[in-house]
Design a protein around this motif. Structure first.
Motif, PDB file in Angstrom:
ATOM      1  N   VAL A 192      32.740  34.131  31.800  1.00 33.98           N
ATOM      2  CA  VAL A 192      31.071  32.835  32.336  1.00 33.98           C
ATOM      3  C   VAL A 192      31.779  32.201  33.265  1.00 33.98           C
ATOM      4  CG1 VAL A 192      31.005  30.461  31.025  1.00 33.98           C
ATOM      5  CG2 VAL A 192      31.306  31.814  29.426  1.00 33.98           C
ATOM      6  N   ILE A 193      30.954  32.338  34.782  1.00 34.87           N
ATOM      7  CA  ILE A 193      31.642  31.777  35.920  1.00 34.87           C
ATOM      8  C   ILE A 193      30.224  31.104  36.534  1.00 34.87           C
ATOM      9  CG2 ILE A 193      31.798  32.707  38.305  1.00 34.87           C
ATOM     10  CD1 ILE A 193      32.384  35.504  37.324  1.00 34.87           C
ATOM     11  N   PRO A 194      30.137  29.701  36.715  1.00 28.23           N
ATOM     12  CA  PRO A 194      29.636  28.957  37.008  1.00 28.23           C
ATOM     13  C   PRO A 194      29.079  29.016  38.580  1.00 28.23           C
ATOM     14  CG  PRO A 194      31.484  28.031  36.125  1.00 28.23           C
ATOM     15  CD  PRO A 194      31.966  28.973  35.914  1.00 28.23           C
ATOM     16  N   ILE A 195      28.312  29.193  39.121  1.00 32.41           N
ATOM     17  CA  ILE A 195      27.760  29.753  40.187  1.00 32.41           C
ATOM     18  C   ILE A 195      28.582  28.805  41.217  1.00 32.41           C
ATOM     19  CG2 ILE A 195      25.507  28.167  41.078  1.00 32.41           C
ATOM     20  CD1 ILE A 195      25.781  32.023  41.636  1.00 32.41           C
ATOM     21  N   GLU A 196      28.702  27.265  41.611  1.00 40.26           N
ATOM     22  CA  GLU A 196      29.380  26.599  42.122  1.00 40.26           C
ATOM     23  C   GLU A 196      30.976  27.453  42.793  1.00 40.26           C
ATOM     24  OE1 GLU A 196      28.906  25.256  38.746  1.00 40.26           O
ATOM     25  OE2 GLU A 196      27.103  25.163  40.213  1.00 40.26           O
ATOM     26  N   ASN A 197      31.443  27.723  41.455  1.00 35.77           N
ATOM     27  CA  ASN A 197      32.733  28.228  41.179  1.00 35.77           C
ATOM     28  C   ASN A 197      33.048  29.757  42.492  1.00 35.77           C
ATOM     29  OD1 ASN A 197      33.652  26.849  39.794  1.00 35.77           O
ATOM     30  ND2 ASN A 197      34.508  28.212  38.511  1.00 35.77           N
ATOM     31  N   ILE A 198      32.284  30.909  43.322  1.00 28.88           N
ATOM     32  CA  ILE A 198      32.079  31.431  44.010  1.00 28.88           C
ATOM     33  C   ILE A 198      31.595  30.773  45.688  1.00 28.88           C
ATOM     34  CG2 ILE A 198      30.692  33.567  44.652  1.00 28.88           C
ATOM     35  CD1 ILE A 198      30.289  33.985  41.065  1.00 28.88           C
ATOM     36  N   ASN A 199      32.098  30.780  46.056  1.00 28.46           N
ATOM     37  CA  ASN A 199      32.412  30.344  46.911  1.00 28.46           C
ATOM     38  C   ASN A 199      33.632  30.465  48.140  1.00 28.46           C
ATOM     39  OD1 ASN A 199      34.503  28.445  47.362  1.00 28.46           O
ATOM     40  ND2 ASN A 199      34.203  27.511  45.356  1.00 28.46           N
ATOM     41  N   SER A 200      32.863  30.361  49.786  1.00 26.80           N
ATOM     42  CA  SER A 200      33.101  30.982  50.658  1.00 26.80           C
ATOM     43  C   SER A 200      34.926  30.659  50.992  1.00 26.80           C
ATOM     44  CB  SER A 200      33.127  30.154  52.480  1.00 26.80           C
ATOM     45  OG  SER A 200      33.390  28.522  52.331  1.00 26.80           O
ATOM     46  N   LEU A 201      35.277  29.162  49.918  1.00 27.50           N
ATOM     47  CA  LEU A 201      36.750  29.077  49.440  1.00 27.50           C
ATOM     48  C   LEU A 201      37.603  30.164  48.861  1.00 27.50           C
ATOM     49  CD1 LEU A 201      36.710  25.243  49.298  1.00 27.50           C
ATOM     50  CD2 LEU A 201      37.262  26.630  51.328  1.00 27.50           C
ATOM     51  N   MET A 202      36.794  30.369  47.876  1.00 24.58           N
ATOM     52  CA  MET A 202      37.510  31.846  47.296  1.00 24.58           C
ATOM     53  C   MET A 202      37.743  33.335  47.713  1.00 24.58           C
ATOM     54  SD  MET A 202      35.301  33.339  45.916  1.00 24.58           S
ATOM     55  CE  MET A 202      35.182  34.633  44.366  1.00 24.58           C
ATOM     56  N   LEU A 203      36.593  33.398  48.285  1.00 16.64           N
ATOM     57  CA  LEU A 203      36.823  34.728  49.386  1.00 16.64           C
ATOM     58  C   LEU A 203      37.551  35.746  49.575  1.00 16.64           C
ATOM     59  CD1 LEU A 203      32.300  34.635  50.753  1.00 16.64           C
ATOM     60  CD2 LEU A 203      33.991  35.973  48.680  1.00 16.64           C
ATOM     61  N   PRO A 204      38.815  34.273  50.688  1.00 20.26           N
ATOM     62  CA  PRO A 204      39.949  35.575  50.914  1.00 20.26           C
ATOM     63  C   PRO A 204      40.492  35.835  49.876  1.00 20.26           C
ATOM     64  CG  PRO A 204      39.591  32.945  51.915  1.00 20.26           C
ATOM     65  CD  PRO A 204      38.668  33.402  50.886  1.00 20.26           C
ATOM     66  N   LYS A 205      40.904  35.075  49.100  1.00 24.18           N
ATOM     67  CA  LYS A 205      41.752  35.530  47.492  1.00 24.18           C
ATOM     68  C   LYS A 205      41.279  36.488  46.978  1.00 24.18           C
ATOM     69  CE  LYS A 205      43.608  30.766  47.141  1.00 24.18           C
ATOM     70  NZ  LYS A 205      43.597  29.600  46.393  1.00 24.18           N
ATOM     71  N   TYR A 206      39.904  36.739  46.950  1.00 22.55           N
ATOM     72  CA  TYR A 206      39.129  37.216  46.095  1.00 22.55           C
ATOM     73  C   TYR A 206      39.491  38.904  46.376  1.00 22.55           C
ATOM     74  CZ  TYR A 206      34.977  39.798  43.778  1.00 22.55           C
ATOM     75  OH  TYR A 206      34.610  40.999  43.331  1.00 22.55           O
ATOM     76  N   GLU A 207      39.025  38.641  48.388  1.00 27.24           N
ATOM     77  CA  GLU A 207      39.490  39.964  48.899  1.00 27.24           C
ATOM     78  C   GLU A 207      40.916  40.613  48.009  1.00 27.24           C
ATOM     79  OE1 GLU A 207      39.374  41.452  53.175  1.00 27.24           O
ATOM     80  OE2 GLU A 207      38.844  38.980  53.148  1.00 27.24           O
TER      81      GLU A 207
END
Length: 79
Positions: free
Chosen positions: A41-56
């Motif tokens: 379960v992933i709220p859409i607000e958790n996907i943002n530009s701040l998390m992208l470097p860590k996700y990469e």
């Protein structure tokens, strides 16, 4: 809005339109995001530009993934 449920609905629409390649690609993205967030379960607000470097970094890092394959059998691979 919850991302995984939204994506499942959209993937079903893609499959209905015989866009199976697009559906498979999107399913791969959903799976990797679930692995990253350690949640289905992933709220859409958790996907943002701040998390992208860590996700990469997560995607580039070594990880072990266990999924059911197309025959609903357990599979194991290093990513």
């Amino acid at each position: 809005m919850e991302f995984v449920q939204f994506s499942k609905t959209y993937i079903a629409e893609l499959k209905k339109d015989n866009r199976n390649g697009s559906a498979a690609n999107l399913q791969t993205v959903v799976n990797s995001l679930c692995d990253y967030f350690k949640s289905s379960v992933i709220p859409i607000e958790n996907i943002n530009s701040l998390m992208l470097p860590k996700y990469e970094a997560f995607l580039r890092g070594e990880r072990k993934i266990t999924r059911l394959n197309q025959f609903k059998q357990g599979s194991y691979r290093n990513a």
